[in-house]
Design a protein around this motif. Structure first.
Motif, mmCIF file in Angstrom:
data_model
loop_
_atom_site.group_PDB
_atom_site.id
_atom_site.type_symbol
_atom_site.label_atom_id
_atom_site.label_comp_id
_atom_site.label_asym_id
_atom_site.label_seq_id
_atom_site.Cartn_x
_atom_site.Cartn_y
_atom_site.Cartn_z
ATOM 1 N N ASP A 57 1.202 3.901 -3.324
ATOM 2 C CA ASP A 57 0.552 5.200 -3.114
ATOM 3 C C ASP A 57 1.166 6.249 -4.054
ATOM 4 O O ASP A 57 2.387 6.415 -4.095
ATOM 5 N N ASP A 104 -4.268 -1.923 -3.008
ATOM 6 C CA ASP A 104 -4.867 -1.970 -1.664
ATOM 7 C C ASP A 104 -4.280 -3.113 -0.832
ATOM 8 O O ASP A 104 -4.735 -3.377 0.278
ATOM 9 N N ARG A 162 0.835 -1.217 0.000
ATOM 10 C CA ARG A 162 0.000 0.000 0.000
ATOM 11 C C ARG A 162 0.864 1.258 0.000
ATOM 12 O O ARG A 162 0.591 2.219 -0.709
ATOM 13 N N LYS A 163 1.959 1.233 0.783
ATOM 14 C CA LYS A 163 2.859 2.402 0.879
ATOM 15 C C LYS A 163 3.553 2.671 -0.456
ATOM 16 O O LYS A 163 3.609 3.799 -0.934
#
Ligand SMILES: N[C@@H](CCC[C@H](N)C(=O)O)C(=O)O
Length: 281
Positions: free
Chosen positions: A35, A64, A31-32
């Motif tokens: 992004d 996600d 997720r990081k």
């Protein structure tokens, strides 16, 4: 932690080479990294190559943090990575995914044009991950938020819901996708396409992907939409799928095997900084 960024007609992926990296790629890290503001930004991560019975295998992660069974553009991108990184010199190779095996063929020397034999498309509701009685969900009324739609559901190794419409837009698919992705009709979420038939050999789609959201292009979505257009008699078995990011050529044979042809490009090599790896939001 190092990645290589690629895109297939604007559907961008980061390749995480698990033979060369040692860092932990868990849901939080995915997720990081994916992004678009706090990380590198991408429509997903392709982790591999794993070797299964002497063949290459890849795992596909959505931004996600969820895992996808298949990614058509992801497979073509991963094939180019295998060629670029020197893992293969072959013109053809098999790549395994959780949603089945894909046969890939490089159509030019630099590997920027790739054909993938995606295997068989299925209209079986069970294979397409629909809840309820076994059936073919073709033109089935489904309610997403305030409106109902005529939906045709397909498995391309992953689950798709195709909605033919007279006019399509990013805004429309985002409105529908916000409800359809997690609707109760599906066992484990769904990829949604709204489709405009341009003529017998050309269709146009807008896509809202499972675990991603709006995206400029998608390989399995193109196969699913072309399959539905053919099955409903709206298009021929040989179709160009137009998306905001570009075009994919889809060919469907008499057994519903689907071939997908299009371009792939490498973008850059990335090494995450210590700051990034340490940072906890
Ligand atoms: N962009 C991909 C599809 C990615 C998988 C999807 N998000 C899922 O969870 O099924 C493609 O090119 O097919």
């Amino acid at each position: 932690m190092k990645f290589e960024k690629y895109h297939g007609i604007g559907n961008d992926y980061l390749v995480y080479d698990c033979q060369k990296n040692t860092g932990e790629l868990d849901g939080e890290m995915i997720r990081k990294v994916c992004d678009r503001n706090f990380g590198v930004g991408s429509d997903g991560i392709l982790a591999g190559p794993y070797i299964e019975d002497g063949e290459f295998a890849v795992r596909v992660f959505n931004p996600d943090g969820s895992e996808a069974k298949r990614a058509g553009n992801g497979i073509r991108i991963f094939a180019k990575y295998l060629k670029d990184a020197g893992y293969t010199l072959s013109e053809r190779l098999n790549i395994r995914t959780k949603g089945g095996k894909v046969q890939v063929r490089f159509l030019n020397a630099d590997g920027t044009r790739i054909q993938a034999d995606m295997g068989k498309l299925s209209f079986s509701s069970k294979e397409a991950g629909l809840v309820g009685e076994p059936r073919e969900a073709l033109g089935e009324k489904m309610v997403f938020g305030p409106s109902s739609y005529d939906c045709s559901c397909v498995s391309m190794g992953n689950t798709h819901c195709v909605i033919p419409m007279a006019e399509i837009s990013r805004e429309k698919v985002c409105k529908i996708g916000a409800f359809s992705e997690r609707s109760d009709y599906f066992e484990d979420r769904v990829n949604t396409q709204i489709m405009k038939v341009l003529d017998k050999n050309n269709i146009q789609i807008e896509i809202f992907e499972r675990g991603v959201g709006y995206t400029l292009a998608s390989g399995t979505s193109s196969c699913a939409a072309a399959g539905v257009a053919f099955r409903l008699g709206l298009a021929d078995s040989d179709v160009m799928v137009h998306m905001p990011g570009g075009k994919l050529w889809i060919q469907i044979d008499e057994d519903w095997r689907v071939k997908m042809t299009g371009s792939v490009q490498s973008v850059c090599r990335i090494e995450m900084t210590e700051d990034f790896l340490r940072f906890e939001p």
